[in-house]
Design an enzyme around this catalytic site. Structure first.
Site, PDB file in Angstrom:
ATOM      1  N   TYR A 152       0.813  -1.222   0.000  1.00  0.00           N
ATOM      2  CA  TYR A 152       0.000   0.000   0.000  1.00  0.00           C
ATOM      3  C   TYR A 152       0.846   1.271   0.000  1.00  0.00           C
ATOM      4  CZ  TYR A 152      -3.136  -3.698   1.302  1.00  0.00           C
ATOM      5  OH  TYR A 152      -3.800  -4.891   1.331  1.00  0.00           O
ATOM      6  N   HIS A 153       2.035   1.184  -0.572  1.00  0.00           N
ATOM      7  CA  HIS A 153       2.921   2.343  -0.634  1.00  0.00           C
ATOM      8  C   HIS A 153       3.005   2.870  -2.065  1.00  0.00           C
ATOM      9  CE1 HIS A 153       5.176   0.771   3.199  1.00  0.00           C
ATOM     10  NE2 HIS A 153       3.947   1.171   3.451  1.00  0.00           N
ATOM     11  N   TYR A 154       1.879   2.903  -2.746  1.00  0.00           N
ATOM     12  CA  TYR A 154       1.891   3.361  -4.134  1.00  0.00           C
ATOM     13  C   TYR A 154       2.161   4.857  -4.209  1.00  0.00           C
ATOM     14  CZ  TYR A 154      -3.014   3.577  -2.599  1.00  0.00           C
ATOM     15  OH  TYR A 154      -4.153   3.766  -1.873  1.00  0.00           O
ATOM     16  N   HIS A 155       2.747   5.279  -5.316  1.00  0.00           N
ATOM     17  CA  HIS A 155       3.209   6.649  -5.476  1.00  0.00           C
ATOM     18  C   HIS A 155       3.368   6.948  -6.963  1.00  0.00           C
ATOM     19  CE1 HIS A 155       6.582   3.852  -5.123  1.00  0.00           C
ATOM     20  NE2 HIS A 155       7.265   4.655  -5.929  1.00  0.00           N
TER      21      HIS A 155
END
Length: 576
Positions: free
Chosen positions: A507-510
């Protein structure tokens, strides 16, 4: 599969989803400035309009309100509506609740990986595993930030909502296992990003209650800030006069009754701005819906007018791939979220948690949501066949298990975001291209190999059944419906294939509005005036082991910079 693994199968549920999730902080009452969007006037004016009351947006809005009027628009509700959800025991209940009004909105990338978007004041800090760790020094330097100001901004966040975790039995064994596996030295408790094994901060207090970015609004001036909840931003408004550059001048948003409202920038100060802090999915999506993006793509979806042909909007999407191992324990383990991080010299980080459980009804409810979403986005039947086979499996539930994950640093592999339709509340089409780059794949293999060493270590042995090996436990994840990707028979013998087959998100999308491509070094949108993007969509890679600390810091850091610019402008104006 050996006999021991077969016996352990009944202990495993879809608890692999424990690797990120949520609750939030304890509040006695509401802030006076929190209001439902249904109470908003048809037209209002502010010095700054912040779209998105999440990890960056709350910090940004609170800071700006020190010297200007601020409107903060949040599409979700308040985390203070349900005090029970602050309990660590409700971590998965909050995260896997994907009903229409929940705080977690399910989306599925085109890669066939389940993901989640926050829709609540406080954003991802309400639905994550709580780990708080600062960015590495190189990240700060590459970003061109002032180190002293960064330090002060981190401290501003930490004073309000960060704690030292209480390390108990399972996490102690995890630390010892990491050290035995060679992830050295031991750095103890620190917020800093340091090679070796460390205990990081947490936004869960000693009572297991969650504190979130929404708590940063305690810093806000209540007379100068207005926060509208259930306010879905539909379009950024622009002034386009002759040959002049487009200039943002307001936002159209919709309340829960479907009524539209307009908020505009007050005309008395040329420094007034719209600030987009809606997150790595919604920020590029809203730019596209507002007419800023690749012109041909906008035309295909009937977006009119096209304000600026900006081909890089939605490009450079990244998501750190995660792979997990679940370890059933012969003895009870404490309930703990992420408290410890292993930071090796190769490009993978190791984290762990323990003792979380799922109810069968919650599991079924989550997958009902998955199936409904799959039907909506019309994924090919071939893609679904493997998922339904796995979903037919039945598992008992246990809290006697630990879990370890590896997260690939960077990543190098990149994808893109496109509109699926023109409804801002729907998920756009997102492709992350997990493990497309060989270096990402190699880092995954190194990370999994380290986890296997930790599980096989002497110091961890009391938390696994006799005769069970780290390599043997890989079979458990392959049998769970953790994604929509195909399984290959050689996955157990080829860690590269295993990485591809069992990839999940941390859940560390960027990306999507990256610095140098969509925004400049001051986070101003290139080619447009009075519009900035301030959130993880601007990152070229993820900071540190977990980004929430740096995203909150960024909101404070940019807010302070904007206020200085405002003060300088007013001073110059008075002199003239």
């Amino acid at each position: 599969m050996d006999f021991h693994i077969f016996r352990l199968f009944r202990f495993i549920s879809v608890a692999v989803f424990v690797f990120q999730g949520s609750c939030y902080s304890d509040k006695a009452g509401y802030y006076s400035f929190l209001r439902d969007a249904k109470s908003a006037p048809t037209l209002s004016h502010y010095d700054y309009i912040v779209i998105g009351g999440g990890t960056a947006g709350c910090a940004l809005a609170a800071t700006l309100s020190q010297n200007a009027t601020v409107l903060l628009l949040e599409r979700g509700g308040s985390p203070y509506d349900n005090p029970l959800a602050t309990d660590i025991g409700n971590f998965l209940n909050t995260f896997l609740n994907t009903t229409p009004n929940s705080w977690s909105q399910l989306f599925i990338s085109e890669d066939g990986v389940f993901n989640s978007r926050a829709r609540v004041l406080g954003g991802g800090t309400v639905i994550n595993a709580g780990f708080y760790s600062r960015a590495e020094a190189d990240f700060v330097a590459e970003s061109g930030w002032d180190r002293e100001e960064v330090e002060a901004a981190y401290e501003w966040v930490e004073k309000k909502l960060v704690f030292e975790p209480q390390i108990k039995g399972w996490q102690t064994a995890f630390i010892d296992g990491l050290l035995e596996a060679g992830v050295t030295p031991y750095n103890g408790f620190t917020y800093k990003h340091i090679y070796g094994t460390k205990v990081g901060g947490t936004i869960l207090d000693p009572d297991g209650r969650r504190h979130t970015a929404a708590d940063l609004l305690e810093y806000a001036d209540p007379k100068k800030i207005t926060v509208y909840l259930h306010a879905s931003a539909h379009k950024i408004l622009f002034t386009t006069t002759g040959t002049m550059r487009p200039k943002a001048n307001g936002v159209i948003f919709q309340d829960a009754n479907g009524v539209f409202h307009t908020a505009k920038l007050a005309a008395h100060n040329a420094q007034n701005e719209v600030l987009l802090s809606a997150g790595a999915i919604a920020s590029p999506q809203l730019l596209l819906l507002s007419g800023v993006g690749p012109a041909a793509h906008l035309a295909d979806h009937g977006v009119d007018p096209v304000i600026l042909d900006h081909p890089m909007v939605g490009q450079g999407m990244g998501d750190n791939p995660m792979n997990a191992v679940v370890i059933p324990s012969p003895k009870p383990v404490e309930v703990s979220l992420v408290q410890v991080a292993g930071i090796p010299h190769f490009g993978s980080y190791i984290e762990g948690l323990s003792g979380l459980s799922l109810s069968i009804s919650l599991t079924h409810s989550f997958f009902d949501g998955v199936i409904n979403l799959l039907n909506e986005i019309k994924l090919p039947t071939k893609t679904l066949s493997n998922f339904f086979k796995l979903l037919d499996l039945r598992f008992n539930i246990t809290t006697q298990a630990g879990g370890m994950i590896q997260k690939v640093y960077g990543p190098i592999s990149r994808g893109h975001l496109e509109l699926r339709n023109t409804n801002p509340d729907d998920n756009p089409s997102v492709t992350f291209n997990y493990y497309q780059d060989p270096e990402d794949l190699n880092n995954c293999v190194e990370g999994l190999s380290t986890i296997i060493k930790v599980i096989n270590s002497q110091n961890y042995s009391k938390y696994k059944f006799p005769g069970v090996t780290g390599r043997g436990l890989l079979d458990l994840i392959l049998a769970l419906p953790i994604n929509l990707r195909p399984r290959h028979i050689n996955s157990l013998f080829d860690l590269k294939q295993y990485c591809k087959d069992t990839v999940m998100t941390i859940y560390h999308y960027h990306g999507g509005c990256q610095v140098g491509k969509v925004v400049d070094n001051d986070y101003k949108v290139l080619g447009v005036d009075a519009l900035r993007v301030v959130d993880a969509s601007t990152f070229l890679k993820t900071p540190g082991t977990n980004p929430q600390a740096t995203i909150m810091m960024l909101g404070r850091y940019v807010g302070q910079k904007i206020l200085r610019e405002r003060a300088d402008f007013l001073e110059t104006k008075e002199e003239l």
